[in-house]
Motif scaffolding. Structure first.
Motif, mmCIF file in Angstrom:
data_model
loop_
_atom_site.group_PDB
_atom_site.id
_atom_site.type_symbol
_atom_site.label_atom_id
_atom_site.label_comp_id
_atom_site.label_asym_id
_atom_site.label_seq_id
_atom_site.Cartn_x
_atom_site.Cartn_y
_atom_site.Cartn_z
ATOM 1 N N VAL A 1 -12.024 34.956 133.238
ATOM 2 C CA VAL A 1 -12.168 33.533 133.656
ATOM 3 C C VAL A 1 -12.554 33.474 135.196
ATOM 4 O O VAL A 1 -13.397 32.630 135.515
ATOM 5 C CB VAL A 1 -10.799 32.766 133.529
ATOM 6 C CG1 VAL A 1 -10.776 31.296 134.359
ATOM 7 C CG2 VAL A 1 -10.327 32.500 131.920
ATOM 8 N N PHE A 2 -12.115 34.567 135.918
ATOM 9 C CA PHE A 2 -12.733 34.307 137.372
ATOM 10 C C PHE A 2 -14.275 34.752 137.335
ATOM 11 O O PHE A 2 -14.747 34.126 138.113
ATOM 12 C CB PHE A 2 -12.114 35.682 137.931
ATOM 13 C CG PHE A 2 -12.620 35.910 139.426
ATOM 14 C CD1 PHE A 2 -12.191 35.433 140.425
ATOM 15 C CD2 PHE A 2 -14.021 37.011 139.523
ATOM 16 C CE1 PHE A 2 -12.752 35.775 141.753
ATOM 17 C CE2 PHE A 2 -14.152 37.510 140.788
ATOM 18 C CZ PHE A 2 -13.901 36.601 141.788
ATOM 19 N N GLU A 3 -14.705 35.624 136.501
ATOM 20 C CA GLU A 3 -16.170 35.722 136.465
ATOM 21 C C GLU A 3 -16.846 34.593 135.816
ATOM 22 O O GLU A 3 -17.907 34.386 136.267
ATOM 23 C CB GLU A 3 -16.270 36.966 135.300
ATOM 24 C CG GLU A 3 -15.701 38.316 135.928
ATOM 25 C CD GLU A 3 -15.746 39.514 135.057
ATOM 26 O OE1 GLU A 3 -15.642 40.815 135.511
ATOM 27 O OE2 GLU A 3 -16.251 39.383 133.957
ATOM 28 N N LEU A 4 -16.211 33.724 134.820
ATOM 29 C CA LEU A 4 -16.827 32.471 134.541
ATOM 30 C C LEU A 4 -16.803 31.827 135.685
ATOM 31 O O LEU A 4 -18.186 30.862 135.805
ATOM 32 C CB LEU A 4 -15.909 31.891 133.223
ATOM 33 C CG LEU A 4 -16.587 30.535 132.866
ATOM 34 C CD1 LEU A 4 -17.555 30.874 131.801
ATOM 35 C CD2 LEU A 4 -15.279 29.696 132.100
ATOM 36 N N GLY A 5 -16.024 31.524 136.545
ATOM 37 C CA GLY A 5 -16.222 30.661 137.778
ATOM 38 C C GLY A 5 -17.310 31.268 138.642
ATOM 39 O O GLY A 5 -17.907 30.371 139.242
ATOM 40 N N LEU A 6 -17.131 32.616 138.966
ATOM 41 C CA LEU A 6 -18.125 33.208 139.686
ATOM 42 C C LEU A 6 -19.538 33.023 139.363
ATOM 43 O O LEU A 6 -20.470 32.412 140.233
ATOM 44 C CB LEU A 6 -17.968 34.555 140.032
ATOM 45 C CG LEU A 6 -18.653 35.450 140.827
ATOM 46 C CD1 LEU A 6 -18.547 34.898 142.254
ATOM 47 C CD2 LEU A 6 -18.616 36.899 140.810
ATOM 48 N N VAL B 1 -19.280 43.014 140.043
ATOM 49 C CA VAL B 1 -19.867 41.708 140.868
ATOM 50 C C VAL B 1 -21.252 41.778 141.215
ATOM 51 O O VAL B 1 -22.053 40.866 141.034
ATOM 52 C CB VAL B 1 -19.152 41.384 142.263
ATOM 53 C CG1 VAL B 1 -20.003 40.577 143.238
ATOM 54 C CG2 VAL B 1 -17.740 40.847 142.168
ATOM 55 N N ILE C 1 -12.285 25.321 132.112
ATOM 56 C CA ILE C 1 -13.198 26.258 131.021
ATOM 57 C C ILE C 1 -13.948 25.550 130.243
ATOM 58 O O ILE C 1 -15.215 25.615 130.185
ATOM 59 C CB ILE C 1 -12.303 27.092 130.642
ATOM 60 C CG1 ILE C 1 -11.557 27.964 131.730
ATOM 61 C CG2 ILE C 1 -12.606 27.930 129.645
ATOM 62 C CD1 ILE C 1 -10.303 29.064 131.234
ATOM 63 N N ASP D 1 -8.356 35.866 129.268
ATOM 64 C CA ASP D 1 -8.152 36.785 130.199
ATOM 65 C C ASP D 1 -8.422 36.321 131.430
ATOM 66 O O ASP D 1 -9.581 35.645 131.882
ATOM 67 C CB ASP D 1 -9.179 37.891 129.617
ATOM 68 C CG ASP D 1 -9.203 39.053 130.777
ATOM 69 O OD1 ASP D 1 -8.080 39.382 131.165
ATOM 70 O OD2 ASP D 1 -10.359 39.362 131.163
ATOM 71 N N ALA D 2 -7.682 36.742 132.645
ATOM 72 C CA ALA D 2 -7.874 36.070 134.003
ATOM 73 C C ALA D 2 -9.194 36.705 134.361
ATOM 74 O O ALA D 2 -9.858 35.923 135.282
ATOM 75 C CB ALA D 2 -6.570 36.536 134.635
ATOM 76 N N GLY D 3 -9.425 37.839 134.138
ATOM 77 C CA GLY D 3 -10.436 38.485 134.651
ATOM 78 C C GLY D 3 -11.700 37.900 134.485
ATOM 79 O O GLY D 3 -12.901 37.564 135.130
ATOM 80 N N ALA E 1 -20.612 30.515 137.392
ATOM 81 C CA ALA E 1 -20.795 29.117 137.713
ATOM 82 C C ALA E 1 -21.268 28.929 139.095
ATOM 83 O O ALA E 1 -22.490 28.243 139.248
ATOM 84 C CB ALA E 1 -19.801 28.254 137.175
ATOM 85 N N GLY E 2 -20.518 29.303 139.964
ATOM 86 C CA GLY E 2 -20.786 29.112 141.485
ATOM 87 C C GLY E 2 -22.314 29.977 141.818
ATOM 88 O O GLY E 2 -23.049 29.268 142.833
#
Lengths: 194, 194
Positions: free
Chosen positions: A88-93, A62, A145, A84-86, A95-96
């Motif tokens: 994709v989480f980072e893509l969202g983060l 992070v 995505i 990969d879920a991790g 983006a935020g």
């Protein structure tokens, strides 16, 4: 001369046996394009560090994402039809956090073609063997995505590499797009102060 | 009396045949806890709206997430050992937007137990049939997901419901935790102005 932009290098690359080499290769390619690559080496947390290793890796990743100027994402399917879920989480983060994002996947086929047992419903929609709907927008993955990357301008780069996780053609394309975007931004700033 | 908090209801629930009923049920439960539930009905984009439907859904969901005060996530595995990719993207996005997050999964077993063909390496680590590393932290999913929720205070709620996507026990637990957090926040604010 502005300082080189830092690129967060997200992907399931960290789970591969040759993760260290892939990280080095990606960082070298970043340098060739005028970037500094930040690779989340999951294994670099020192043994004996206080606290849970997974929480330390999370905090380190992070912090690296906050430090990054942009992100390049390996969204190749990983243990299933989606990325990969991790990652994709980072893509969202990111983006935020409103950072510029680029992504590639090493399969060319759309999500619908990769879900096992897909059958068409009488209404034309699609579902899997469990009766769960499958999106049919021609996207490579879940619409959140693909749409996130489309909104960023370049879209999700799809490479026909049979899902090979460490093929770097898509990564190179993302680097070129990122370099173009940075150059266009610099020209825009130069015009603004000119 | 403060205005009721709005809860973004993320999950693969939208892909189930009974998505509309689940959404209604979740919104009713939100109301019982003093919340307003925001459910991303993927099917509500009007037919004939201009532009690509997937991009419209994306924009609508993102707008809803910005509007939300907090999020409750159904992170039950979906078409593989990990949570639904769209849901995970949204978890990251709301984390980036610094909103309070709560999550549940309807499997109790850790990720490692759910990856097919897991074998232990001589060094003690685990890998799947492709030789890709499997995290062994006891988490329900990728460490970024569990750690994100752990950092928020409550952790990822794990319910032993055989992966049933529409079991709502975990959702109710998240609602209670969210209500407690809101109440604690109100008490804190009341003390600050008292």
């Amino acid at each position: 001369m502005s300082h080189p932009k830092r690129v967060y290098l997200a992907g399931p690359d960290v789970f591969l046996p040759n993760a260290v080499q892939i990280g080095s290769r990606k960082k070298a390619l970043c340098q060739e394009h005028g970037f500094i690559g930040l690779f989340p080496f999951d294994n670099e947390v020192p043994k004996g560090a206080p606290g849970r290793v997974d929480r330390l890796i999370f905090e380190a990743n992070v912090a690296m994402m906050h430090e990054a100027d942009l992100g390049i994402f390996n969204l190749t399917p990983f243990r299933g039809p989606s990325a990969d879920a991790g990652t994709v989480f980072e893509l969202g983060l990111l983006a935020g956090l409103r950072k510029p994002l680029f992504g590639y996947t090493n399969v060319a086929a759309p999500l619908l073609a990769r879900v096992d047992g897909a059958v068409q419903r009488p209404d034309g929609g699609w579902q899997d063997a469990d009766g769960w709907a499958i999106e049919d927008f021609g996207n490579a993955d879940n619409l959140m995505i693909d749409s996130c990357l489309a909104r960023q301008g370049c879209g999700l780069v799809r490479i026909d590499a049979g899902g090979k996780l460490d093929d770097l053609d898509g990564f190179r394309m993302c680097l070129r797009m990122a370099a173009d975007a940075v150059a266009a931004g610099s020209r825009k700033r130069a015009r603004a102060v000119g």
